[in-house]
Scaffold this active site. Structure first.
Site, PDB file in Angstrom:
ATOM      1  N   ASN A   1     -13.245  -5.060 -25.544  1.00 59.08           N
ATOM      2  CA  ASN A   1     -12.905  -3.739 -25.019  1.00 59.08           C
ATOM      3  C   ASN A   1     -11.673  -3.259 -25.782  1.00 59.08           C
ATOM      4  O   ASN A   1     -10.567  -3.723 -25.535  1.00 59.08           O
ATOM      5  CB  ASN A   1     -12.620  -3.869 -23.516  1.00 59.08           C
ATOM      6  CG  ASN A   1     -12.425  -2.524 -22.837  1.00 59.08           C
ATOM      7  OD1 ASN A   1     -12.354  -1.490 -23.494  1.00 59.08           O
ATOM      8  ND2 ASN A   1     -12.335  -2.539 -21.521  1.00 59.08           N
TER       9      ASN A   1
ATOM     10  N   LYS B   1      -8.975  -6.157 -25.676  1.00 61.64           N
ATOM     11  CA  LYS B   1      -9.222  -7.159 -24.636  1.00 61.64           C
ATOM     12  C   LYS B   1     -10.477  -7.922 -24.997  1.00 61.64           C
ATOM     13  O   LYS B   1     -11.416  -7.340 -25.549  1.00 61.64           O
ATOM     14  CB  LYS B   1      -9.423  -6.474 -23.275  1.00 61.64           C
ATOM     15  CG  LYS B   1      -8.174  -5.853 -22.726  1.00 61.64           C
ATOM     16  CD  LYS B   1      -8.425  -5.373 -21.297  1.00 61.64           C
ATOM     17  CE  LYS B   1      -7.315  -4.445 -20.856  1.00 61.64           C
ATOM     18  NZ  LYS B   1      -7.757  -3.281 -20.122  1.00 61.64           N
TER      19      LYS B   1
ATOM     20  N   ARG C   1     -17.625  -2.449 -25.491  1.00 65.63           N
ATOM     21  CA  ARG C   1     -17.650  -1.380 -24.500  1.00 65.63           C
ATOM     22  C   ARG C   1     -17.416  -0.044 -25.194  1.00 65.63           C
ATOM     23  O   ARG C   1     -16.456   0.115 -25.947  1.00 65.63           O
ATOM     24  CB  ARG C   1     -16.535  -1.622 -23.493  1.00 65.63           C
ATOM     25  CG  ARG C   1     -16.518  -0.556 -22.458  1.00 65.63           C
ATOM     26  CD  ARG C   1     -15.333  -0.654 -21.551  1.00 65.63           C
ATOM     27  NE  ARG C   1     -15.626   0.143 -20.380  1.00 65.63           N
ATOM     28  CZ  ARG C   1     -15.183  -0.121 -19.186  1.00 65.63           C
ATOM     29  NH1 ARG C   1     -14.440  -1.164 -18.988  1.00 65.63           N
ATOM     30  NH2 ARG C   1     -15.492   0.655 -18.183  1.00 65.63           N
TER      31      ARG C   1
ATOM     32  N   HIS D   1     -17.618   5.298 -16.491  1.00 63.01           N
ATOM     33  CA  HIS D   1     -17.572   4.121 -15.599  1.00 63.01           C
ATOM     34  C   HIS D   1     -18.965   3.612 -15.244  1.00 63.01           C
ATOM     35  O   HIS D   1     -19.130   2.894 -14.251  1.00 63.01           O
ATOM     36  CB  HIS D   1     -16.879   4.429 -14.254  1.00 63.01           C
ATOM     37  CG  HIS D   1     -15.422   4.683 -14.355  1.00 63.01           C
ATOM     38  ND1 HIS D   1     -14.786   5.613 -13.569  1.00 63.01           N
ATOM     39  CD2 HIS D   1     -14.468   4.132 -15.135  1.00 63.01           C
ATOM     40  CE1 HIS D   1     -13.503   5.624 -13.870  1.00 63.01           C
ATOM     41  NE2 HIS D   1     -13.282   4.739 -14.818  1.00 63.01           N
TER      42      HIS D   1
ATOM     43  N   LEU E   1     -12.683   3.261  -7.739  1.00 61.50           N
ATOM     44  CA  LEU E   1     -11.340   3.832  -7.629  1.00 61.50           C
ATOM     45  C   LEU E   1     -10.338   2.947  -8.352  1.00 61.50           C
ATOM     46  O   LEU E   1      -9.863   1.937  -7.820  1.00 61.50           O
ATOM     47  CB  LEU E   1     -10.953   3.980  -6.144  1.00 61.50           C
ATOM     48  CG  LEU E   1     -11.979   4.695  -5.244  1.00 61.50           C
ATOM     49  CD1 LEU E   1     -11.486   4.750  -3.807  1.00 61.50           C
ATOM     50  CD2 LEU E   1     -12.297   6.095  -5.760  1.00 61.50           C
TER      51      LEU E   1
ATOM     52  N   ASN F   1      -7.418   3.311 -12.010  1.00 58.43           N
ATOM     53  CA  ASN F   1      -6.584   4.298 -12.667  1.00 58.43           C
ATOM     54  C   ASN F   1      -7.380   5.540 -13.017  1.00 58.43           C
ATOM     55  O   ASN F   1      -6.990   6.662 -12.731  1.00 58.43           O
ATOM     56  CB  ASN F   1      -6.056   3.691 -13.960  1.00 58.43           C
ATOM     57  CG  ASN F   1      -4.585   3.532 -13.896  1.00 58.43           C
ATOM     58  OD1 ASN F   1      -3.896   4.356 -13.290  1.00 58.43           O
ATOM     59  ND2 ASN F   1      -4.101   2.473 -14.503  1.00 58.43           N
TER      60      ASN F   1
ATOM     61  N   GLY G   1      -9.595  -1.423  -8.901  1.00 58.22           N
ATOM     62  CA  GLY G   1      -8.232  -1.755  -8.432  1.00 58.22           C
ATOM     63  C   GLY G   1      -7.886  -1.206  -7.056  1.00 58.22           C
ATOM     64  O   GLY G   1      -7.495  -1.951  -6.154  1.00 58.22           O
ATOM     65  N   ILE G   2      -8.049   0.088  -6.870  1.00 58.87           N
ATOM     66  CA  ILE G   2      -7.679   0.717  -5.595  1.00 58.87           C
ATOM     67  C   ILE G   2      -8.777   0.478  -4.556  1.00 58.87           C
ATOM     68  O   ILE G   2      -8.490   0.138  -3.403  1.00 58.87           O
ATOM     69  CB  ILE G   2      -7.451   2.235  -5.798  1.00 58.87           C
ATOM     70  CG1 ILE G   2      -6.321   2.451  -6.808  1.00 58.87           C
ATOM     71  CG2 ILE G   2      -7.148   2.928  -4.497  1.00 58.87           C
ATOM     72  CD1 ILE G   2      -6.333   3.822  -7.476  1.00 58.87           C
TER      73      ILE G   2
ATOM     74  N   GLU H   1     -10.762  -1.935  -4.244  1.00 64.07           N
ATOM     75  CA  GLU H   1     -10.797  -3.321  -3.760  1.00 64.07           C
ATOM     76  C   GLU H   1      -9.519  -3.735  -3.040  1.00 64.07           C
ATOM     77  O   GLU H   1      -9.543  -4.636  -2.215  1.00 64.07           O
ATOM     78  CB  GLU H   1     -11.022  -4.271  -4.952  1.00 64.07           C
ATOM     79  CG  GLU H   1     -12.394  -4.136  -5.587  1.00 64.07           C
ATOM     80  CD  GLU H   1     -12.511  -4.900  -6.909  1.00 64.07           C
ATOM     81  OE1 GLU H   1     -11.874  -5.957  -7.054  1.00 64.07           O
ATOM     82  OE2 GLU H   1     -13.249  -4.430  -7.794  1.00 64.07           O
TER      83      GLU H   1
ATOM     84  N   GLU I   1     -17.252  -5.552 -14.907  1.00 62.99           N
ATOM     85  CA  GLU I   1     -17.793  -4.784 -16.032  1.00 62.99           C
ATOM     86  C   GLU I   1     -18.108  -5.676 -17.234  1.00 62.99           C
ATOM     87  O   GLU I   1     -19.109  -5.487 -17.913  1.00 62.99           O
ATOM     88  CB  GLU I   1     -16.804  -3.678 -16.414  1.00 62.99           C
ATOM     89  CG  GLU I   1     -16.712  -2.615 -15.329  1.00 62.99           C
ATOM     90  CD  GLU I   1     -15.465  -1.767 -15.411  1.00 62.99           C
ATOM     91  OE1 GLU I   1     -14.366  -2.305 -15.160  1.00 62.99           O
ATOM     92  OE2 GLU I   1     -15.576  -0.577 -15.718  1.00 62.99           O
TER      93      GLU I   1
HETATM   94  P1  ADP Z   1      -8.121   0.691 -14.685  1.00 62.60           P
HETATM   95  O1  ADP Z   1      -9.089  -0.441 -14.982  1.00 62.60           O
HETATM   96  O2  ADP Z   1      -8.750   2.041 -14.681  1.00 62.60           O
HETATM   97  O3  ADP Z   1      -6.839   0.629 -15.447  1.00 62.60           O
HETATM   98  P2  ADP Z   1      -7.829  -0.641 -12.139  1.00 62.60           P
HETATM   99  O4  ADP Z   1      -9.227  -0.747 -11.647  1.00 62.60           O
HETATM  100  O5  ADP Z   1      -7.165  -1.881 -12.655  1.00 62.60           O
HETATM  101  O6  ADP Z   1      -7.677   0.542 -13.173  1.00 62.60           O
HETATM  102  O7  ADP Z   1      -6.947  -0.076 -10.930  1.00 62.60           O
HETATM  103  C1  ADP Z   1      -5.570   0.127 -11.034  1.00 62.60           C
HETATM  104  C2  ADP Z   1      -5.066   0.643  -9.692  1.00 62.60           C
HETATM  105  O8  ADP Z   1      -5.364  -0.317  -8.672  1.00 62.60           O
HETATM  106  C3  ADP Z   1      -3.569   0.862  -9.660  1.00 62.60           C
HETATM  107  O9  ADP Z   1      -3.295   2.110  -9.025  1.00 62.60           O
HETATM  108  C4  ADP Z   1      -3.094  -0.253  -8.779  1.00 62.60           C
HETATM  109  O10 ADP Z   1      -1.982   0.105  -8.045  1.00 62.60           O
HETATM  110  C5  ADP Z   1      -4.226  -0.464  -7.829  1.00 62.60           C
HETATM  111  N1  ADP Z   1      -4.073  -1.751  -7.156  1.00 62.60           N
HETATM  112  C6  ADP Z   1      -3.669  -1.921  -5.885  1.00 62.60           C
HETATM  113  N2  ADP Z   1      -3.565  -3.221  -5.562  1.00 62.60           N
HETATM  114  C7  ADP Z   1      -3.869  -3.911  -6.636  1.00 62.60           C
HETATM  115  C8  ADP Z   1      -3.949  -5.301  -6.932  1.00 62.60           C
HETATM  116  N3  ADP Z   1      -3.670  -6.229  -6.029  1.00 62.60           N
HETATM  117  N4  ADP Z   1      -4.328  -5.640  -8.169  1.00 62.60           N
HETATM  118  C9  ADP Z   1      -4.620  -4.707  -9.097  1.00 62.60           C
HETATM  119  N5  ADP Z   1      -4.571  -3.387  -8.864  1.00 62.60           N
HETATM  120  C10 ADP Z   1      -4.200  -2.970  -7.651  1.00 62.60           C
END
Ligand code: ADP
Length: 397
Positions: A7, A14, A89, A178, A205, A207, A327-328, A330, A382
């Site tokens: 990625n 990555k 990716r 996504h 949900l 970033n 991230g959010i 979960e 993913e």
């Molecule tokens: P991306 O892959 O688009 O960069 P992620 O799926 O990693 O995004 O999500 C990032 C978001 O998830 C951030 O806003 C972060 O604050 C939130 N988040 C909340 N708690 C956690 C956690 N325990 N671990 C990782 N991300 C978290």
């Protein structure tokens, strides 16, 4: 059979190495700060290690990745020849790609052709592909697109209300993004309930954030559009906005259109609203400490998700399951509760206690047994989807 998943970002690469016999992760890591100084490689294999190393380009980065993967102490393979195929990716596939494809000179040209669909991500993607092909010319390289899963959207969902001839000529339409995550969560959801014929709303949900409406396993609508800027309010992206604001900003701020688009991608969303951060961990902490703008940002983010759920329930003539991921989705119960509260009008009931203390890293059912809509948290994966797709193109041994 071993598959390497890549990625590539503009300054990062990555990687994850899979053993596909049992779909286990043998090693993973990231080469970071490529081309911008102080670069390093963070690797987890037999052991963890961070190597400070000058990585001026993606080519040096992938060479270093192969070096550490084959290192007797930290690596997990004896030689790079053990890698059967490499999966890449790719954020956008435009109208060219409705499914994964082998990298050839022809497909590479097509990718170059659609760079403008994701100008922030595609050039990096291409750099990663070119570097890996150069360093590993013998193995098949496979393109796995974030848009493929959305290629089943019907015209009513994928077209904009613009002149149809412009759509035809310039391919201006909604492509979504996504898709790799939406596809994985849809498949996991189908496994959980043991059938495919149901209406699912996937809430990815992170970033970047998007929802998709999935009917009988196929995507029928998604919130991102021509580029990932459309739809939900995100970490730094505005999401849906009246395009007249673009013109207004050029007048008021003296910006050109590229500057406005960059602003809408990088300086808006919950970061812009809160003035605190794009990261929900910071936002929750700040809101708990009484910061009203952080609270507003969380409320606005959640409200937009709720609004799209209502739209997709209507679009699919009902909803059987809502799945939260990324991230959010979960990890942030405060967002899930804001989305799920007061939805008894469609028969949705969920366990608030369980939501607040939801175990991490596994699928969890949040809806109560008397709820007419299932609600799940389903962790996304993913890289595994990319590895599975890539496996289809790997030479059979
Ligand atoms: P991306 O892959 O688009 O960069 P992620 O799926 O990693 O995004 O999500 C990032 C978001 O998830 C951030 O806003 C972060 O604050 C939130 N988040 C909340 N708690 C956690 C956690 N325990 N671990 C990782 N991300 C978290």
């Amino acid at each position: 059979m071993k598959i390497l998943v890549i990625n590539a970002g503009s300054s990062s690469l990555k990687y994850r190495l899979f053993e596909m016999e049992n779909e286990s992760v043998l090693a993973k890591g990231v080469a970071d700060r490529i081309g911008i100084g102080n670069s390093f490689l963070k690797h987890t294999g037999k052991k963890e290690i961070t190597i400070d190393k000058n990585l001026p380009t993606h080519e040096e980065a992938i060479r270093e990745v192969l070096q550490v993967l084959t290192d007797p102490e930290y690596g997990v393979i004896k030689s790079a020849d053990e890698i059967s195929a490499v999966g890449h990716r790719v954020v956008a596939g435009g109208e060219y790609f409705t499914e994964s494809a082998l990298v050839t000179d022809d497909t590479r040209e097509k990718i170059r052709d659609i760079i403008e669909l994701a100008p922030l991500h595609m050039p990096a993607c291409l750099m990663g592909i070119d570097a890996c092909r150069k360093v590993m010319p013998e193995v098949p390289h496979v393109l796995v697109f974030d848009t493929s899963f959305h290629s089943t959207m019907p015209d009513v969902a994928k077209l904009y209300g613009i002149d149809y001839d412009d759509y035809k000529e310039l391919k201006i339409r909604r492509y979504g993004a996504h898709g790799i995550s939406h596809q994985y969560v849809s498949q996991e959801a189908a496994k959980i309930i043991g059938r495919k014929d149901f209406n699912l709303i996937v809430c990815h949900l992170g970033n970047g954030a998007s929802l998709s409406a999935v009917k009988n396993g196929k995507c029928v609508d998604t919130s991102m559009g021509f580029t990932p800027l459309e739809g939900l309010i995100m970490g730094t992206r505005s999401g849906d906005i009246d395009p007249s604001v673009v013109q207004y900003l050029t007048h008021k701020k003296g910006w050109d259109v590229s500057q406005v688009i960059s602003y809408l991608n990088k300086s808006c969303g919950v970061k812009g609203i809160s003035g605190v951060s794009s990261d929900f961990r910071d936002l929750i902490a700040s809101a708990n400490a009484g910061n009203a703008r952080a609270e507003l940002a969380i409320d606005m983010f959640s409200y937009r998700v709720k609004k799209y759920i209502g739209a997709y329930a209507a679009a699919m003539d009902g909803v059987d399951m809502i799945a939260f991921t990324a991230g959010i989705g979960e990890n942030t119960p405060e967002v899930r509760s804001r989305v799920l509260d007061n939805m008894e009008y469609i028969g949705l009931k969920y366990d608030k206690e369980l939501n607040a203390n939801c175990p991490r890293g596994e699928a969890v059912k949040l809806s109560t047994d008397d709820s007419s809509v299932l609600v799940y948290v389903i962790p996304t994966n993913e890289e595994l989807v990319i590895a599975r797709e890539t496996l289809r193109f790997a030479p059979k041994k």
